[in-house]
Design a protein around this motif. Sequence first.
Motif, mmCIF file in Angstrom:
data_model
loop_
_atom_site.group_PDB
_atom_site.id
_atom_site.type_symbol
_atom_site.label_atom_id
_atom_site.label_comp_id
_atom_site.label_asym_id
_atom_site.label_seq_id
_atom_site.Cartn_x
_atom_site.Cartn_y
_atom_site.Cartn_z
ATOM 1 N N MET A 1 -2.999 15.879 6.665
ATOM 2 C CA MET A 1 -2.035 14.818 6.903
ATOM 3 C C MET A 1 -1.788 14.048 5.599
ATOM 4 O O MET A 1 -2.701 13.818 4.825
ATOM 5 C CB MET A 1 -2.555 13.870 7.972
ATOM 6 C CG MET A 1 -2.798 14.528 9.329
ATOM 7 S SD MET A 1 -1.308 15.191 10.080
ATOM 8 C CE MET A 1 -0.507 13.705 10.582
ATOM 9 N N LEU A 2 -0.555 13.644 5.429
ATOM 10 C CA LEU A 2 -0.189 12.917 4.216
ATOM 11 C C LEU A 2 -0.793 11.522 4.197
ATOM 12 O O LEU A 2 -0.836 10.848 5.218
ATOM 13 C CB LEU A 2 1.335 12.787 4.127
ATOM 14 C CG LEU A 2 2.076 14.036 3.724
ATOM 15 C CD1 LEU A 2 3.576 13.821 3.837
ATOM 16 C CD2 LEU A 2 1.724 14.451 2.316
ATOM 17 N N PRO A 3 -1.241 11.090 3.037
ATOM 18 C CA PRO A 3 -1.764 9.727 2.898
ATOM 19 C C PRO A 3 -0.613 8.722 2.791
ATOM 20 O O PRO A 3 -0.110 8.448 1.694
ATOM 21 C CB PRO A 3 -2.590 9.807 1.612
ATOM 22 C CG PRO A 3 -1.937 10.900 0.826
ATOM 23 C CD PRO A 3 -1.360 11.868 1.827
ATOM 24 N N VAL A 4 -0.180 8.189 3.920
ATOM 25 C CA VAL A 4 0.951 7.269 3.955
ATOM 26 C C VAL A 4 0.712 6.072 3.043
ATOM 27 O O VAL A 4 1.638 5.586 2.393
ATOM 28 C CB VAL A 4 1.254 6.829 5.406
ATOM 29 C CG1 VAL A 4 2.287 5.723 5.460
ATOM 30 C CG2 VAL A 4 1.728 8.031 6.216
ATOM 31 N N GLU A 5 -0.538 5.615 2.947
ATOM 32 C CA GLU A 5 -0.836 4.459 2.089
ATOM 33 C C GLU A 5 -0.513 4.751 0.626
ATOM 34 O O GLU A 5 -0.071 3.855 -0.094
ATOM 35 C CB GLU A 5 -2.291 4.023 2.251
ATOM 36 C CG GLU A 5 -2.606 3.417 3.606
ATOM 37 C CD GLU A 5 -1.715 2.216 3.950
ATOM 38 O OE1 GLU A 5 -1.461 1.383 3.048
ATOM 39 O OE2 GLU A 5 -1.272 2.128 5.100
ATOM 40 N N GLU A 6 -0.707 5.990 0.179
ATOM 41 C CA GLU A 6 -0.347 6.351 -1.205
ATOM 42 C C GLU A 6 1.164 6.291 -1.413
ATOM 43 O O GLU A 6 1.638 5.881 -2.468
ATOM 44 C CB GLU A 6 -0.840 7.757 -1.546
ATOM 45 C CG GLU A 6 -2.288 7.836 -1.949
ATOM 46 C CD GLU A 6 -2.642 9.237 -2.432
ATOM 47 O OE1 GLU A 6 -2.000 9.732 -3.385
ATOM 48 O OE2 GLU A 6 -3.562 9.828 -1.843
ATOM 49 N N ILE A 7 1.906 6.715 -0.404
ATOM 50 C CA ILE A 7 3.367 6.691 -0.492
ATOM 51 C C ILE A 7 3.851 5.243 -0.518
ATOM 52 O O ILE A 7 4.731 4.883 -1.311
ATOM 53 C CB ILE A 7 3.990 7.484 0.676
ATOM 54 C CG1 ILE A 7 3.539 8.948 0.605
ATOM 55 C CG2 ILE A 7 5.513 7.370 0.659
ATOM 56 C CD1 ILE A 7 3.761 9.740 1.862
ATOM 57 N N ALA A 9 2.149 2.643 -1.570
ATOM 58 C CA ALA A 9 1.786 2.099 -2.890
ATOM 59 C C ALA A 9 2.761 2.581 -3.960
ATOM 60 O O ALA A 9 3.146 1.814 -4.848
ATOM 61 C CB ALA A 9 0.358 2.492 -3.249
ATOM 62 N N ARG A 10 3.172 3.821 -3.885
ATOM 63 C CA ARG A 10 4.118 4.362 -4.871
ATOM 64 C C ARG A 10 5.459 3.630 -4.790
ATOM 65 O O ARG A 10 6.052 3.300 -5.813
ATOM 66 C CB ARG A 10 4.301 5.859 -4.639
ATOM 67 C CG ARG A 10 5.272 6.470 -5.618
ATOM 68 C CD ARG A 10 4.744 7.734 -6.166
ATOM 69 N NE ARG A 10 5.709 8.312 -7.081
ATOM 70 C CZ ARG A 10 5.493 8.465 -8.369
ATOM 71 N NH1 ARG A 10 4.339 8.083 -8.891
ATOM 72 N NH2 ARG A 10 6.384 9.012 -9.142
ATOM 73 N N LEU A 11 5.935 3.389 -3.580
ATOM 74 C CA LEU A 11 7.191 2.660 -3.427
ATOM 75 C C LEU A 11 7.066 1.218 -3.913
ATOM 76 O O LEU A 11 7.973 0.698 -4.564
ATOM 77 C CB LEU A 11 7.652 2.686 -1.972
ATOM 78 C CG LEU A 11 8.244 4.010 -1.496
ATOM 79 C CD1 LEU A 11 8.463 3.983 0.004
ATOM 80 C CD2 LEU A 11 9.538 4.306 -2.224
ATOM 81 N N LYS A 12 5.943 0.586 -3.612
ATOM 82 C CA LYS A 12 5.744 -0.794 -4.073
ATOM 83 C C LYS A 12 5.769 -0.865 -5.598
ATOM 84 O O LYS A 12 6.285 -1.819 -6.169
ATOM 85 C CB LYS A 12 4.426 -1.354 -3.536
ATOM 86 C CG LYS A 12 4.478 -1.722 -2.066
ATOM 87 C CD LYS A 12 3.155 -2.290 -1.596
ATOM 88 C CE LYS A 12 3.240 -2.738 -0.150
ATOM 89 N NZ LYS A 12 1.971 -3.330 0.322
ATOM 90 N N ALA A 13 5.236 0.154 -6.238
ATOM 91 C CA ALA A 13 5.164 0.165 -7.703
ATOM 92 C C ALA A 13 6.453 0.624 -8.377
ATOM 93 O O ALA A 13 6.714 0.248 -9.516
ATOM 94 C CB ALA A 13 4.006 1.061 -8.154
ATOM 95 N N ASN A 14 7.258 1.440 -7.680
ATOM 96 C CA ASN A 14 8.394 2.092 -8.341
ATOM 97 C C ASN A 14 9.768 1.792 -7.756
ATOM 98 O O ASN A 14 10.747 2.398 -8.194
ATOM 99 C CB ASN A 14 8.175 3.611 -8.342
ATOM 100 C CG ASN A 14 6.982 4.005 -9.178
ATOM 101 O OD1 ASN A 14 7.031 3.916 -10.396
ATOM 102 N ND2 ASN A 14 5.904 4.401 -8.531
ATOM 103 N N ALA A 15 9.843 0.921 -6.777
ATOM 104 C CA ALA A 15 11.137 0.534 -6.210
ATOM 105 C C ALA A 15 11.248 -0.987 -6.282
ATOM 106 O O ALA A 15 10.999 -1.692 -5.308
ATOM 107 C CB ALA A 15 11.279 1.038 -4.782
#
Length: 145
Positions: A1-7, A9-15
Amino acid sequence: MLPVEEIIARLKANAPSLNTRVEGAANLSELMRTNSLPQVTPAAHVIPLGLQGLTASAMTGAFVQELRETIGVVITIRSHDRSGQKALEGVETILKEVISAIAGWAPEEEVGVFTVNRGGIVRMSNGTFVYQLDFSITDQLRILS
């Protein structure tokens, strides 16, 4: 299963247009239950959309199958005009930021990278614009016996 928390965090950092207003499915579920919207927008919610089995092969002592997992990013933008026209003005920038943050990237341990599947308007009424972008990533299931 995909680590939704990583996704998330990525959006918080890059959007940057989202200004860290990115939550998961539980938060979206609560908003839907209470028929509410995010207090401050633009905001996004990352939701797992499912798993699809692809090609498989079995050989002595091993089973290998490609899997495709899909996530959705639901973006909500409020406007102070009933038509939602003001919300539309900034949506292109937000969509580009979200796509750039996720497409071509993969959490650690994944075989493939995220690709864009589709995007579309979910709702546009009463000065609120809701848009969903779907992304998928291919991984591999390996069972050794």
